[in-house]
Design a protein around this motif. Structure first.
Motif, PDB file in Angstrom:
ATOM      1  N   VAL A 209       0.837  -1.201   0.000  1.00 25.41           N
ATOM      2  CA  VAL A 209       0.000   0.000   0.000  1.00 25.41           C
ATOM      3  C   VAL A 209       0.875   1.255   0.000  1.00 25.41           C
ATOM      4  O   VAL A 209       2.062   1.213   0.322  1.00 25.41           O
ATOM      5  CB  VAL A 209      -0.952   0.042   1.217  1.00 25.41           C
ATOM      6  CG1 VAL A 209      -2.028  -1.024   1.107  1.00 25.41           C
ATOM      7  CG2 VAL A 209      -0.182  -0.077   2.522  1.00 25.41           C
ATOM      8  N   MET A 210       0.231   2.357  -0.355  1.00 28.46           N
ATOM      9  CA  MET A 210       0.886   3.668  -0.336  1.00 28.46           C
ATOM     10  C   MET A 210       0.018   4.641   0.450  1.00 28.46           C
ATOM     11  O   MET A 210      -1.206   4.662   0.293  1.00 28.46           O
ATOM     12  CB  MET A 210       1.085   4.194  -1.764  1.00 28.46           C
ATOM     13  CG  MET A 210       1.539   5.651  -1.834  1.00 28.46           C
ATOM     14  SD  MET A 210       1.646   6.280  -3.527  1.00 28.46           S
ATOM     15  CE  MET A 210       3.277   5.685  -3.956  1.00 28.46           C
ATOM     16  N   LEU A 211       0.659   5.439   1.291  1.00 27.46           N
ATOM     17  CA  LEU A 211      -0.042   6.497   2.013  1.00 27.46           C
ATOM     18  C   LEU A 211      -0.390   7.606   1.028  1.00 27.46           C
ATOM     19  O   LEU A 211       0.434   7.979   0.182  1.00 27.46           O
ATOM     20  CB  LEU A 211       0.867   7.028   3.131  1.00 27.46           C
ATOM     21  CG  LEU A 211       0.232   7.855   4.245  1.00 27.46           C
ATOM     22  CD1 LEU A 211      -0.857   7.071   4.963  1.00 27.46           C
ATOM     23  CD2 LEU A 211       1.305   8.296   5.231  1.00 27.46           C
ATOM     24  N   SER A 212      -1.610   8.134   1.102  1.00 28.05           N
ATOM     25  CA  SER A 212      -2.067   9.102   0.106  1.00 28.05           C
ATOM     26  C   SER A 212      -2.144  10.531   0.630  1.00 28.05           C
ATOM     27  O   SER A 212      -2.567  11.431  -0.092  1.00 28.05           O
ATOM     28  CB  SER A 212      -3.440   8.678  -0.442  1.00 28.05           C
ATOM     29  OG  SER A 212      -4.404   8.643   0.587  1.00 28.05           O
ATOM     30  N   VAL A 213      -1.753  10.760   1.879  1.00 31.83           N
ATOM     31  CA  VAL A 213      -1.751  12.108   2.450  1.00 31.83           C
ATOM     32  C   VAL A 213      -0.501  12.287   3.318  1.00 31.83           C
ATOM     33  O   VAL A 213       0.149  11.314   3.703  1.00 31.83           O
ATOM     34  CB  VAL A 213      -3.008  12.373   3.322  1.00 31.83           C
ATOM     35  CG1 VAL A 213      -4.272  12.302   2.505  1.00 31.83           C
ATOM     36  CG2 VAL A 213      -3.069  11.405   4.497  1.00 31.83           C
ATOM     37  N   ASN A 214      -0.179  13.529   3.635  1.00 34.54           N
ATOM     38  CA  ASN A 214       0.877  13.825   4.599  1.00 34.54           C
ATOM     39  C   ASN A 214       0.287  13.725   6.005  1.00 34.54           C
ATOM     40  O   ASN A 214      -0.487  14.585   6.416  1.00 34.54           O
ATOM     41  CB  ASN A 214       1.444  15.227   4.382  1.00 34.54           C
ATOM     42  CG  ASN A 214       2.300  15.329   3.145  1.00 34.54           C
ATOM     43  OD1 ASN A 214       2.893  14.341   2.705  1.00 34.54           O
ATOM     44  ND2 ASN A 214       2.360  16.498   2.559  1.00 34.54           N
ATOM     45  N   LEU A 215       0.650  12.676   6.751  1.00 33.44           N
ATOM     46  CA  LEU A 215       0.142  12.489   8.109  1.00 33.44           C
ATOM     47  C   LEU A 215       1.082  13.064   9.160  1.00 33.44           C
ATOM     48  O   LEU A 215       0.670  13.722  10.102  1.00 33.44           O
ATOM     49  CB  LEU A 215      -0.074  11.005   8.396  1.00 33.44           C
ATOM     50  CG  LEU A 215      -1.337  10.340   7.846  1.00 33.44           C
ATOM     51  CD1 LEU A 215      -1.430   8.915   8.355  1.00 33.44           C
ATOM     52  CD2 LEU A 215      -2.585  11.117   8.243  1.00 33.44           C
ATOM     53  N   TRP A 216       2.376  12.788   9.000  1.00 29.93           N
ATOM     54  CA  TRP A 216       3.348  13.181  10.033  1.00 29.93           C
ATOM     55  C   TRP A 216       4.710  13.276   9.340  1.00 29.93           C
ATOM     56  O   TRP A 216       5.469  12.319   9.298  1.00 29.93           O
ATOM     57  CB  TRP A 216       3.357  12.125  11.138  1.00 29.93           C
ATOM     58  CG  TRP A 216       4.037  12.549  12.409  1.00 29.93           C
ATOM     59  CD1 TRP A 216       4.678  13.716  12.661  1.00 29.93           C
ATOM     60  CD2 TRP A 216       4.140  11.764  13.604  1.00 29.93           C
ATOM     61  NE1 TRP A 216       5.163  13.729  13.934  1.00 29.93           N
ATOM     62  CE2 TRP A 216       4.853  12.550  14.538  1.00 29.93           C
ATOM     63  CE3 TRP A 216       3.702  10.506  13.971  1.00 29.93           C
ATOM     64  CZ2 TRP A 216       5.141  12.083  15.808  1.00 29.93           C
ATOM     65  CZ3 TRP A 216       3.994  10.057  15.232  1.00 29.93           C
ATOM     66  CH2 TRP A 216       4.698  10.831  16.148  1.00 29.93           C
ATOM     67  N   VAL A 217       4.969  14.439   8.775  1.00 30.94           N
ATOM     68  CA  VAL A 217       6.124  14.616   7.893  1.00 30.94           C
ATOM     69  C   VAL A 217       7.430  14.271   8.597  1.00 30.94           C
ATOM     70  O   VAL A 217       8.322  13.639   8.014  1.00 30.94           O
ATOM     71  CB  VAL A 217       6.156  16.065   7.348  1.00 30.94           C
ATOM     72  CG1 VAL A 217       7.425  16.303   6.536  1.00 30.94           C
ATOM     73  CG2 VAL A 217       4.925  16.336   6.503  1.00 30.94           C
ATOM     74  N   GLU A 218       7.551  14.650   9.859  1.00 28.64           N
ATOM     75  CA  GLU A 218       8.826  14.452  10.585  1.00 28.64           C
ATOM     76  C   GLU A 218       9.190  12.971  10.718  1.00 28.64           C
ATOM     77  O   GLU A 218      10.365  12.637  10.883  1.00 28.64           O
ATOM     78  CB  GLU A 218       8.742  15.093  11.976  1.00 28.64           C
ATOM     79  CG  GLU A 218       8.666  16.618  11.973  1.00 28.64           C
ATOM     80  CD  GLU A 218       7.266  17.126  11.663  1.00 28.64           C
ATOM     81  OE1 GLU A 218       7.123  18.357  11.511  1.00 28.64           O
ATOM     82  OE2 GLU A 218       6.322  16.310  11.564  1.00 28.64           O
ATOM     83  N   THR A 219       8.207  12.094  10.663  1.00 21.37           N
ATOM     84  CA  THR A 219       8.473  10.656  10.807  1.00 21.37           C
ATOM     85  C   THR A 219       8.455   9.933   9.456  1.00 21.37           C
ATOM     86  O   THR A 219       8.520   8.717   9.402  1.00 21.37           O
ATOM     87  CB  THR A 219       7.423   9.996  11.720  1.00 21.37           C
ATOM     88  OG1 THR A 219       6.148  10.044  11.079  1.00 21.37           O
ATOM     89  CG2 THR A 219       7.360  10.685  13.065  1.00 21.37           C
ATOM     90  N   ARG A 220       8.335  10.714   8.382  1.00 22.64           N
ATOM     91  CA  ARG A 220       8.281  10.197   6.999  1.00 22.64           C
ATOM     92  C   ARG A 220       6.975   9.485   6.669  1.00 22.64           C
ATOM     93  O   ARG A 220       6.915   8.702   5.718  1.00 22.64           O
ATOM     94  CB  ARG A 220       9.481   9.289   6.698  1.00 22.64           C
ATOM     95  CG  ARG A 220      10.822  10.011   6.839  1.00 22.64           C
ATOM     96  CD  ARG A 220      11.993   9.124   6.500  1.00 22.64           C
ATOM     97  NE  ARG A 220      13.256   9.819   6.743  1.00 22.64           N
ATOM     98  CZ  ARG A 220      14.453   9.232   6.723  1.00 22.64           C
ATOM     99  NH1 ARG A 220      14.542   7.943   6.467  1.00 22.64           N
ATOM    100  NH2 ARG A 220      15.539   9.925   6.956  1.00 22.64           N
ATOM    101  N   LEU A 221       5.934   9.762   7.450  1.00 22.36           N
ATOM    102  CA  LEU A 221       4.593   9.296   7.080  1.00 22.36           C
ATOM    103  C   LEU A 221       3.980  10.358   6.164  1.00 22.36           C
ATOM    104  O   LEU A 221       3.177  11.197   6.575  1.00 22.36           O
ATOM    105  CB  LEU A 221       3.734   9.076   8.319  1.00 22.36           C
ATOM    106  CG  LEU A 221       4.130   7.902   9.225  1.00 22.36           C
ATOM    107  CD1 LEU A 221       3.190   7.806  10.412  1.00 22.36           C
ATOM    108  CD2 LEU A 221       4.137   6.583   8.447  1.00 22.36           C
TER     109      LEU A 221
END
Length: 355
Positions: A209-221
């Motif tokens: 799967v691929m994440l489709s939004v910026n959830l937590w930029v500092e952790t690379r999510l």
């Protein structure tokens, strides 16, 4: 895009108060419409300078004009609109020459870098084409072919991506849960394209799967982060077709706090809300469009360049890996198809702009 008013405008101005530099990556994705919207918003943010371009803030663009332009607009440098005028207000250019992805100095790596440079500049050679064809199924051993079956596949169109993802999902031979978007009672939930959420997401254990939004930029999510589904959790009494309580995903590049000390990369991902809709911010990712892979580095990839010869599409697809041995071309293509990159729209105009 409507003007901001009242508390929304005040909050925006407060959040931007100390900002002096706006840094934007992947500048090839900025079309004349978007750069004009950036200008409008910055004039709203800094009312004291709302008669000046970008509210008198400094804009720093990073990227490569040799990469594909955004899908629903034209390259900014070709525009005669106000967006084109804004683009031509950038007069300082700094060219970065060091390559970081394909760095080694072995002869094969040097040849690969030369191939990529030729691709970027739409200069095709028989030698480069033969080098690419050395990575087709007909030249790979059966062991190598089997390794690439699970690699990320890149396609030129969304239709081909969807078809491959569905095939891979069925090949897992596992139960499939369908995460259906949840809507506010009494309302019809429609998800705009820019929200990056899907109305229905097939899920199974082991799925890419691929994440489709910026959830937590500092952790690379971030939008584009790749992972694998490890667990699907429902509230008591609920079953698939309902929205899961959360999904445990193992994200390869996650660097944040540990949730599962046995598997530090595992993260519980909950549904997010957009307007009247709630859904998991995930997409199937055995296959991606070449556009979606533009900012990624892949350990291994299989490429179908398709029949479209938009500027930079083949270049982006092939340059996502560290070396040629991490690449498989399937299906093969004739040299004539390869040579079409010379005739991609905007190539001549882009070269003129770079000069």
């Amino acid at each position: 895009m409507v003007p901001l008013h009242g508390q929304t405008l005040a909050s925006f101005q407060e959040s931007m108060y100390f900002i002096h530099y706006i840094i934007i990556d992947e500048m090839s994705f900025i079309g004349p419409k978007l750069i004009q919207r950036i200008d409008i918003r910055l004039r709203e943010a800094f009312l004291a300078h709302n008669q000046l371009q970008f509210g008198r803030r400094s804009i720093i663009l990073f990227g490569d004009l040799g990469q594909p332009p955004l899908v629903k607009d034209i390259p900014t440098y070709t525009s005669t609109s106000y967006g084109g005028t804004l683009w031509h207000s950038f007069i300082t250019v700094i060219k970065l020459k060091k390559i970081f992805r394909q760095t080694r100095e072995q002869p094969a790596q040097i040849a690969f870098r030369a191939l990529l440079s030729n691709l970027r500049n739409a200069e095709r050679t028989i030698g480069d084409w033969k080098l690419l064809m050395s990575r087709s199924n007909s030249t790979l051993s059966s062991v190598e072919q089997s390794i690439f079956l699970s690699s990320t596949h890149l396609f030129a169109t969304n239709e081909m991506v969807s078809l491959h993802n569905k095939r891979m999902l069925l090949s897992m031979g596992k139960p499939i849960a369908l995460s259906t978007v949840e809507q506010l009672r009494g309302f019809t939930c429609t998800i705009p394209d820019e929200e990056q959420l899907e109305s229905k997401i097939p899920l199974c254990i082991g799925q890419e799967v691929m994440l489709s939004v910026n959830l937590w930029v500092e952790t690379r999510l971030v939008n584009g982060a790749l992972g694998q589904v490890k667990e699907i959790v429902y509230n008591g009494g609920e079953i698939p077709l309902e929205l899961p309580l959360f999904v445990v995903v193992q994200f390869k590049n996650y660097i944040g706090p540990i949730w599962d000390h046995n598997i530090p990369k595992n993260i519980p991902l909950v549904p997010i809300s957009r307007g009247l809709c709630r859904q998991l911010p995930l997409k199937m990712a055995w296959a991606l469009t070449i556009h979606k892979a533009q900012a990624l580095t892949l350990q291994r990839e299989t490429i179908d360049i398709g029949n479209t010869n938009h500027q930079g599409l083949t270049f982006i697809a092939i340059s996502r890996v560290y070396d040629l041995t991490s690449l498989r071309i399937h299906p093969t293509f004739m040299f004539q198809r390869y040579s079409h990159i010379q005739h991609s729209p905007y190539v001549a105009r882009r070269k003129q702009e770079e000069e």
